[in-house]
Design a protein around this motif. Structure first.
Motif, PDB file in Angstrom:
ATOM      1  N   ASP A   1      -9.489  36.768  -7.170  1.00  0.00           N
ATOM      2  CA  ASP A   1      -9.349  35.609  -6.363  1.00  0.00           C
ATOM      3  C   ASP A   1      -8.743  35.949  -5.235  1.00  0.00           C
ATOM      4  OD1 ASP A   1      -9.301  34.359  -9.091  1.00  0.00           O
ATOM      5  OD2 ASP A   1      -9.914  32.830  -8.512  1.00  0.00           O
ATOM      6  N   ASP A   2      -8.285  36.780  -5.080  1.00  0.00           N
ATOM      7  CA  ASP A   2      -7.429  37.008  -3.821  1.00  0.00           C
ATOM      8  C   ASP A   2      -7.651  38.457  -3.322  1.00  0.00           C
ATOM      9  OD1 ASP A   2      -5.988  38.673  -5.955  1.00  0.00           O
ATOM     10  OD2 ASP A   2      -4.057  37.875  -5.357  1.00  0.00           O
ATOM     11  N   GLY A   3      -8.649  39.028  -3.695  1.00  0.00           N
ATOM     12  CA  GLY A   3      -9.089  39.332  -3.302  1.00  0.00           C
ATOM     13  C   GLY A   3      -8.509  41.397  -3.552  1.00  0.00           C
ATOM     14  N   ILE A   4      -8.198  41.240  -4.798  1.00  0.00           N
ATOM     15  CA  ILE A   4      -7.403  43.083  -5.452  1.00  0.00           C
ATOM     16  C   ILE A   4      -8.919  43.322  -5.839  1.00  0.00           C
ATOM     17  CG2 ILE A   4      -5.745  44.271  -6.187  1.00  0.00           C
ATOM     18  CD1 ILE A   4      -4.359  42.164  -5.459  1.00  0.00           C
ATOM     19  N   ALA A   5      -9.781  44.662  -5.834  1.00  0.00           N
ATOM     20  CA  ALA A   5     -10.021  44.813  -6.991  1.00  0.00           C
ATOM     21  C   ALA A   5      -9.321  46.085  -8.091  1.00  0.00           C
ATOM     22  CB  ALA A   5     -11.658  46.013  -6.380  1.00  0.00           C
ATOM     23  N   TYR A   6      -9.713  45.526  -9.169  1.00  0.00           N
ATOM     24  CA  TYR A   6      -9.495  46.729  -9.635  1.00  0.00           C
ATOM     25  C   TYR A   6     -10.482  47.375 -11.252  1.00  0.00           C
ATOM     26  CZ  TYR A   6      -5.411  43.128  -9.782  1.00  0.00           C
ATOM     27  OH  TYR A   6      -4.217  42.377  -9.472  1.00  0.00           O
ATOM     28  N   CYS A   7     -10.451  48.865 -12.334  1.00  0.00           N
ATOM     29  CA  CYS A   7     -11.105  49.385 -12.507  1.00  0.00           C
ATOM     30  C   CYS A   7      -9.830  50.252 -13.189  1.00  0.00           C
ATOM     31  CB  CYS A   7     -11.950  50.819 -11.913  1.00  0.00           C
ATOM     32  SG  CYS A   7     -12.274  51.393 -13.247  1.00  0.00           S
ATOM     33  N   TRP A   8     -10.520  49.435 -14.863  1.00  0.00           N
ATOM     34  CA  TRP A   8      -9.745  49.614 -16.226  1.00  0.00           C
ATOM     35  C   TRP A   8     -10.799  50.682 -17.103  1.00  0.00           C
ATOM     36  CZ3 TRP A   8      -9.724  44.061 -15.018  1.00  0.00           C
ATOM     37  CH2 TRP A   8      -8.485  43.473 -14.273  1.00  0.00           C
ATOM     38  N   SER A   9      -9.894  51.373 -18.206  1.00  0.00           N
ATOM     39  CA  SER A   9     -10.777  51.639 -19.024  1.00  0.00           C
ATOM     40  C   SER A   9     -11.213  50.577 -19.685  1.00  0.00           C
ATOM     41  CB  SER A   9      -9.876  52.945 -19.521  1.00  0.00           C
ATOM     42  OG  SER A   9     -10.383  54.040 -20.735  1.00  0.00           O
ATOM     43  N   LEU A  10     -12.275  50.867 -20.435  1.00  0.00           N
ATOM     44  CA  LEU A  10     -12.544  49.503 -21.439  1.00  0.00           C
ATOM     45  C   LEU A  10     -12.095  50.277 -22.887  1.00  0.00           C
ATOM     46  CD1 LEU A  10     -14.787  47.815 -22.680  1.00  0.00           C
ATOM     47  CD2 LEU A  10     -16.255  48.999 -23.170  1.00  0.00           C
ATOM     48  N   GLU A  11     -12.012  51.684 -22.978  1.00  0.00           N
ATOM     49  CA  GLU A  11     -11.240  52.322 -24.476  1.00  0.00           C
ATOM     50  C   GLU A  11      -9.775  51.445 -24.328  1.00  0.00           C
ATOM     51  OE1 GLU A  11     -11.107  53.823 -27.669  1.00  0.00           O
ATOM     52  OE2 GLU A  11     -12.791  53.582 -26.886  1.00  0.00           O
ATOM     53  N   GLY A  12      -8.612  52.044 -23.219  1.00  0.00           N
ATOM     54  CA  GLY A  12      -7.480  51.755 -23.738  1.00  0.00           C
ATOM     55  C   GLY A  12      -7.075  51.065 -22.731  1.00  0.00           C
ATOM     56  N   GLY A  13      -7.483  49.814 -22.170  1.00  0.00           N
ATOM     57  CA  GLY A  13      -7.084  49.548 -20.698  1.00  0.00           C
ATOM     58  C   GLY A  13      -6.505  50.021 -19.807  1.00  0.00           C
ATOM     59  N   GLU A  14      -6.540  51.661 -19.985  1.00  0.00           N
ATOM     60  CA  GLU A  14      -5.459  51.799 -18.686  1.00  0.00           C
ATOM     61  C   GLU A  14      -6.256  51.656 -17.010  1.00  0.00           C
ATOM     62  OE1 GLU A  14      -5.775  54.372 -22.345  1.00  0.00           O
ATOM     63  OE2 GLU A  14      -7.051  53.738 -21.082  1.00  0.00           O
ATOM     64  N   GLN A  15      -5.611  51.475 -15.902  1.00  0.00           N
ATOM     65  CA  GLN A  15      -5.735  50.952 -14.855  1.00  0.00           C
ATOM     66  C   GLN A  15      -6.187  52.088 -14.240  1.00  0.00           C
ATOM     67  OE1 GLN A  15      -3.740  48.030 -11.921  1.00  0.00           O
ATOM     68  NE2 GLN A  15      -3.275  50.082 -11.399  1.00  0.00           N
ATOM     69  N   MET A  16      -7.462  52.314 -13.421  1.00  0.00           N
ATOM     70  CA  MET A  16      -7.800  53.968 -13.201  1.00  0.00           C
ATOM     71  C   MET A  16      -7.361  53.760 -11.442  1.00  0.00           C
ATOM     72  SD  MET A  16      -9.139  54.791 -15.813  1.00  0.00           S
ATOM     73  CE  MET A  16      -9.640  56.632 -15.745  1.00  0.00           C
TER      74      MET A  16
END
Length: 435
Positions: A335-350
């Motif tokens: 909502d506050d404008g931060i884009a995230y990418c995580w691994s679906l397998e383990g949840g690591e933040q890419m």
């Protein structure tokens, strides 16, 4: 002393959100006698027929699609939308359809536009009068938050009116076919969920502090098929359906859990405590997993198995926008404008990237690109990659954008606002690839 006690009680009741509880009258398919069949859905791969698209996942088939445009370049047509609404546009056949509300006249409508040039083809009043009070609607909300759904033969809309949720079916020319009361609804911040098509049913969610429920109706006749109670908590997420673990599951977040139901009967399959009391985003399904986020007052992003087992989680809050999963990755814009990418397998933040601005609309993906617009009218296009954040374009249309875009037949249709206050005007804007 009695007067003081009574006034104190009324004050405490008002600040604590005390509301009238209405017991949910549950209904089983055995009681209703409605037969659930594999009824055809007349949707093509150029349509975007409901909230989050043809598969309720935000993913569009690959097609020729622009990534850059402006108010003057790349716009195929514009169409004025009366009133105000946050429901996203849908694309069905040669029509673009949206719901809207005229607050001054207390009218809730569905309007059909020509998909080729934006000409208004019909408008149908669904309700007149019966609007909730202003204190029962969030200051960012509207009386037309839900996205219309279509099976290719009918349009279905859900609306809060007269302290109840109504489901209405229209034909392709906007003529009303049937209207049914789904149940009572005590609004805290209004109503948001969008209807969902499953086999011969249209399914709606209505979590509310007076007594929440899921309900299904025969999409041809409108006959109630089943209704399942969900407790007395106000939450705002739409449901979705996917096949996990070899069976169809109706999934919804909110009420301090992610819950799975049999979409044909409304029977609870499993329930996993997580996320928050109130959520807005729709569960995203990716293969044999699902991801969801929220909310209020707690915050969590979670990945579950098809049996409800918690596989990974983090403390990120993505409240209004829905998550989107693609190619082994999970993308989110908070909502506050931060884009995230995580691994679906383990949840690591890419990766993590601040885009700027505030967001209510949900991201969509086409051709390996993420499209998402903020509340300042800026549409970000970035690569759906886990390597790093790679922005392709930043395009501006109007002053704001609360809804999510619809994609089909090399067109992107946005619902935007221009101006502010009493001068604000909503429009549909179609951005198209050059022929």
């Amino acid at each position: 002393m009695i007067r003081f006690t009574l006034l104190s009680f009324l004050f405490l009741a008002s600040v604590s959100g005390c509301s009238r509880k209405t017991p949910v009258e549950e209904l089983s398919v055995d009681q209703s006698g409605v037969e659930i069949i594999d009824q055809a859905v007349l949707i093509t791969d150029t349509d975007w027929p409901m909230w989050r698209g043809p598969n309720v996942d935000g993913l569009a088939p690959d097609q020729s699609l622009p990534t850059s445009w402006s108010a003057d370049e790349g716009v195929a047509w514009r169409a004025l939308v009366p009133g105000r609404g946050h429901g996203s546009p849908i694309l069905v056949g040669d029509q673009v359809v949206v719901a809207t509300a005229l607050d001054d006249e207390q009218k809730q409508l569905v309007i059909g536009f020509d998909r080729n040039d934006g000409t208004e083809r019909w408008r149908t009043i669904i309700h007149e009068g019966g609007f909730p009070s202003k204190r029962e609607i969030h200051n960012k909300g509207t009386n037309a938050n839900s996205t219309v759904a279509s099976d290719g033969e009918r349009f279905f809309t859900t609306m809060l009116n007269s302290q109840k949720i109504f489901v209405t079916a229209l034909d392709l020319e906007g003529n009303q076919l049937w209207q049914r009361e789904a149940g009572s609804f005590q609004p805290k911040f209004g109503y948001a969920p969008s209807p969902l098509i499953y086999k011969s049913l249209v399914i709606i969610a209505a979590d509310n502090q007076g007594g929440g429920y899921l309900a299904a109706f025969d999409r041809t006749t409108g006959d109630p098929a089943w209704r399942t109670a969900r407790g007395n908590i106000s939450s705002y997420s739409s449901a979705t359906v996917g096949n996990l673990g070899g069976r169809d599951q109706l999934l919804i977040s909110g009420c301090d859990s992610v819950s799975s139901y049999d979409p044909a009967t409304g029977e609870l399959l499993w329930e996993t405590p997580c996320i928050a009391e109130a959520t807005c985003g729709t569960v995203a399904i990716a293969g044999d997993r699902l991801v969801a986020s929220g909310g209020y007052p707690d915050k969590e992003t979670v990945c579950l198995s098809g049996k409800g087992e918690k596989l990974w989680s983090n403390g990120t809050k993505v409240y209004e926008p829905s998550l989107i999963a693609h190619d082994g990755l999970v993308f989110a814009v908070s909502d506050d404008g931060i884009a995230y990418c995580w691994s679906l397998e383990g949840g690591e933040q890419m990766w993590r990237k601040r885009l700027g601005g505030n967001f209510s609309g949900s991201p969509v993906i086409c051709n390996g690109n993420v499209y998402v617009a903020n509340l300042s009218g800026d549409c970000f296009v970035f690569r759906a990659s886990g390597e790093n954040y790679e922005q392709i374009a930043k395009n501006k249309l109007g002053s704001d954008c609360y809804a999510s875009p619809a994609i089909g037949n090399s067109q992107i249709v946005f619902r935007i606002g221009t101006g502010s206050g009493g001068d604000r005007q909503e429009s549909l804007v179609c951005v198209a690839a050059p022929e």
